[in-house]
Design a protein around this motif. Structure first.
Motif, PDB file in Angstrom:
ATOM      1  N   LYS A  98      -1.541  -0.722  -6.307  1.00 40.67           N
ATOM      2  CA  LYS A  98      -2.231   0.164  -5.354  1.00 40.67           C
ATOM      3  C   LYS A  98      -2.186   1.619  -5.836  1.00 40.67           C
ATOM      4  N   ASP A 141       0.816  -1.225   0.000  1.00 42.81           N
ATOM      5  CA  ASP A 141       0.000   0.000   0.000  1.00 42.81           C
ATOM      6  C   ASP A 141       0.843   1.266   0.000  1.00 42.81           C
ATOM      7  N   ASP A 142       1.917   1.273   0.786  1.00 43.32           N
ATOM      8  CA  ASP A 142       2.719   2.487   0.947  1.00 43.32           C
ATOM      9  C   ASP A 142       3.837   2.600  -0.093  1.00 43.32           C
ATOM     10  N   GLY A 145      -5.246   4.251  -5.554  1.00 39.73           N
ATOM     11  CA  GLY A 145      -5.696   4.752  -4.256  1.00 39.73           C
ATOM     12  C   GLY A 145      -5.622   6.273  -4.259  1.00 39.73           C
TER      13      GLY A 145
END
Length: 707
Positions: A424, A157-158, A427
């Motif tokens: 991701k 995610d990061d 996002g």
């Protein structure tokens, strides 16, 4: 295949043989046969310790020997970048017809730093590479080899979106650099290799065979369904499993779900491990323990660590400062520390294997969901990767402690297939950051060309073009509404504010917050207000939430410094990191921070590091917004954050060799400015506590440079 059969210079073959490389591992041989040395782009999907670093070195050697362009090694972590830099630096001793220049850079990019482009090999974090691309460094067009490590983190995610964007940009460079992507074994490696336009080399081979199992009620069931029992005790299953490994001369890593649990597990193991030590080991560990106490402020955490190390055990988590973490890692490698209890952060990055890895719990607290969640199969397999040490062990073991549902855990984790990597990038946060960056570096770009670029990302290969277009339109609308980009016809350009946001490498949300806060300031004296803005921004990390006992402290802080606030806030608008950074710039010790706020040395370092970066960004936005009246105040605050000092010491710390401790000593001795420091004789300066003749001379030398 033997090293001597490779199509590389004889000097390189001799170097590799001297460093213990004789025969290629199966994944290495497959990669060579796939065309690594012929310049083919390749994705290697293979387990930990299967020899991926050697492949990187071979690709570098080949490029150097053919005097091709620049080589870039990309790492997701600073620690891993440092480890690889030291390995690649050894190549300087190889005669390849030129003097090799290699440099590592993991911090914020400075456009005036032209030295990066003067090197042959650059070891960079992914964020650093992204920043360099945003700055438009000319030497990017000279890159001929890209080595991307830990590529499975595309699904993180990061970290994933940044890696995805830079790989998209690098593979689209006109010169088409060779890409060597290195990954753990992943389910959809073929999809990733197609996206990267790489050949796929997939292997499950490990130099040390790995066996996985589940522990339940004193019995371990291994993946071949063989069972064996271990001796149990009141110390609990994870510790019992670690001690069992010690009986046969192995070491163990116990992966705990929290920091507190890691300390608890190490404490429970300490007495039993101590009984297994010989006198020489006890003597060595006593010295290591004393070094920990001598080199660090003696917080309760540090004292606990030092006590445990004497017994041959340790814990490892982000609360420890880098000194302690490095020492623990080194002594575990040296086999002096027998059992290491760690949070899962140790599963990524530095090479730190053990014969047995114990996963104490397969659930983790997920802040987004506000509850415990099972870890992914991919994360579990990463934890397993630490089991089995080449040159030390003939086998590795990874064992999950099942508190219940052992069969379910066995089927899901031991027999399970890791989740496929999914992008991701779409996002909200990732897209607004990278969309602004793309528009900023492509002035006048058409809307359809933006969509076309993002369709070439991994996200573009996994989602419909209409979905990508929808996400882009929403994000562009936000960026326009906050005047970060402007639209003319169907073309987009970044405003000066947008360009500055992109080059500062901050989230547009942070930039907008900073600009709106600065608009409310018309006078000086807003230290607490500025700290509140920084610590509440989207980019600030780590944000520690308030505990019940902290609300009164924050309330008092707000009341006492109400005149420094930019707007009215309550304790519910604050976090514990604000308390810590405010105490830090007022010279609170690590012991005070630990005892009063539960903020450990490692945490405080990251808080100060992040705050330093953000206060620099705040300064640059204030300059852009022509808020000249508060630039000095912001600059002063940056010095206070960097050194952890009160305002009165800012002038003194400008001199190299003077930090918060020496500056305070000088101040107490009546030396309050660099003017007064210049006037004091060197001999008198040398007699002061923590200075001495050598440091006094150095201070005087550096003082001349700033005057």
């Amino acid at each position: 295949m033997k090293i001597e059969q490779l199509d590389i210079p004889s000097s390189a073959i001799e170097f590799l043989q001297k460093n213990g490389y004789v025969n290629l591992y199966p994944p290495q041989e497959k990669t060579i046969k796939a065309g690594l040395l012929e310049g083919k782009s390749i994705l290697v999907s293979a387990p930990t310790a299967s020899g991926k670093t050697l492949l990187a070195m071979l690709a570098i050697i080949k490029h150097l020997s053919e005097k091709k362009g620049k080589m870039v090694y990309l790492s997701p972590l600073k620690a891993l970048a440092s480890e690889k830099f030291n390995e690649f630096k050894k190549l300087e001793s190889v005669d390849l017809g030129k003097n090799l220049k290699i440099q590592i850079s993991t911090g914020d990019f400075d456009i005036s730093d032209k030295s990066l482009g003067q090197n042959d090999i650059l070891v960079l974090t992914n964020e650093k590479m992204d920043s360099i691309i945003r700055q438009g460094a000319e030497w990017i067009d000279e890159i001929s080899l890209v080595i991307a490590d830990e590529v499975h983190l595309l699904g993180d995610d990061d970290r994933g979106p940044t890696l995805e964007i830079i790989l998209t940009k690098l593979k689209l460079l006109p010169q088409k650099p060779q890409i060597l992507a290195l990954s753990a074994t992943v389910t959809n490696a073929d999809e990733i290799s197609d996206w990267l336009e790489c050949k796929l080399v997939h292997s499950e081979w490990r130099p040390v065979p790995l066996s996985e199992g589940v522990y339940d009620q004193g019995v371990i069931t291994m993946q071949d369904r063989k069972k064996f029992e271990i001796e149990t005790s009141v110390r609990g299953p994870p510790v019992d499993l670690g001690l069992d490994s010690l009986k046969n001369g192995g070491q163990a890593i116990l992966f705990a779900e929290t920091r507190t649990r890691s300390v608890s597990l190490a404490t429970k193991a300490s007495e039993a491990v101590y009984r297994t030590l010989n006198n020489d080991e006890k003597e060595s560990l006593e010295k290591i323990s004393q070094k920990i106490l001598n080199d660090n402020e003696q917080t309760e955490l540090v004292k606990t660590l030092a006590t445990l190390v004497k017994n041959g055990v340790a814990f490892h988590h982000a609360g420890l400062n880098q000194n302690c973490r490095d020492l623990i890692e080194s002594e575990f490698r040296n086999k002096r520390i027998k059992i290491l209890a760690s949070t899962p952060t140790l599963s990524a990055g530095v090479n730190l294997p053990a014969r047995r890895v114990v996963v104490a719990n397969v659930t983790r607290f997920d802040a987004k969901y506000g509850a415990n969640k099972p870890i992914s199969i991919l994360e579990y397999k990463q934890l397993c990767g630490r089991a089995g040490r080449p040159q030390y062990d003939e086998y590795g073991e990874a064992i999950i402690v099942a508190n219940s549902n052992s069969e379910e855990i066995f089927d899901y984790y031991i027999n399970g297939i890791p989740e496929p990597i999914s992008s991701k990038l779409t996002g909200d946060k990732a897209l607004r950051i990278h969309l602004l960056s793309f528009v900023s570096t492509s002035p006048g770009i058409k809307g359809e060309d933006i969509v076309e670029f993002f369709s070439k990302t991994l996200s573009g290969s996994q989602e419909r073009k209409t979905t990508i277009k929808f996400h882009i339109q929403i994000t562009l609308r936000y960026l326009e509404s906050e005047e970060l980009v402007k639209q003319k016809g169907n073309r987009y350009i970044a405003t000066e504010f947008g360009k500055k946001t992109s080059t500062l490498y901050i989230d547009p949300l942070t930039a907008v917050l900073f600009r709106k806060s600065l608009e409310k300031i018309s006078t000086k004296g807003h230290t607490l207000g500025l700290l509140h803005v920084i610590t509440s921004s989207e980019d600030f990390f780590p944000k520690f939430s308030l505990r019940n006992k902290d609300y009164e402290l924050v309330g008092t802080l707000i009341e006492n410094y109400a005149d420094q606030l930019i707007e009215n806030i309550s304790e519910y608008d604050c976090n514990r990191s604000l308390l810590a950074i405010h105490a830090w710039i007022n010279e609170s010790s690590e012991i005070f921070l630990s005892d009063n706020f539960g903020i450990e040395s490692g945490d405080m370092h990251r808080i100060a590091e992040t705050a330093d970066w953000l206060v620099h960004a705040l300064y640059e936005i204030a300059k852009l917004e022509k808020k000249d009246e508060i630039l000095i105040e912001i600059d002063t605050l940056r010095s206070r954050i960097a050194y952890g000092i009160k305002k009165e010491l800012v002038d003194l710390v400008r001199v190299k060799g003077i930090g918060r401790v020496r500056a305070r000593i000088l101040f107490k001795n009546g030396i309050k400015t660099t003017e007064e420091l210049n006037e004091i004789p060197t001999e008198k300066l040398a007699k002061m506590d923590k200075i001495g003749p050598v440091i006094a001379e150095n201070i005087k030398t550096h003082l001349k440079k700033i005057r």
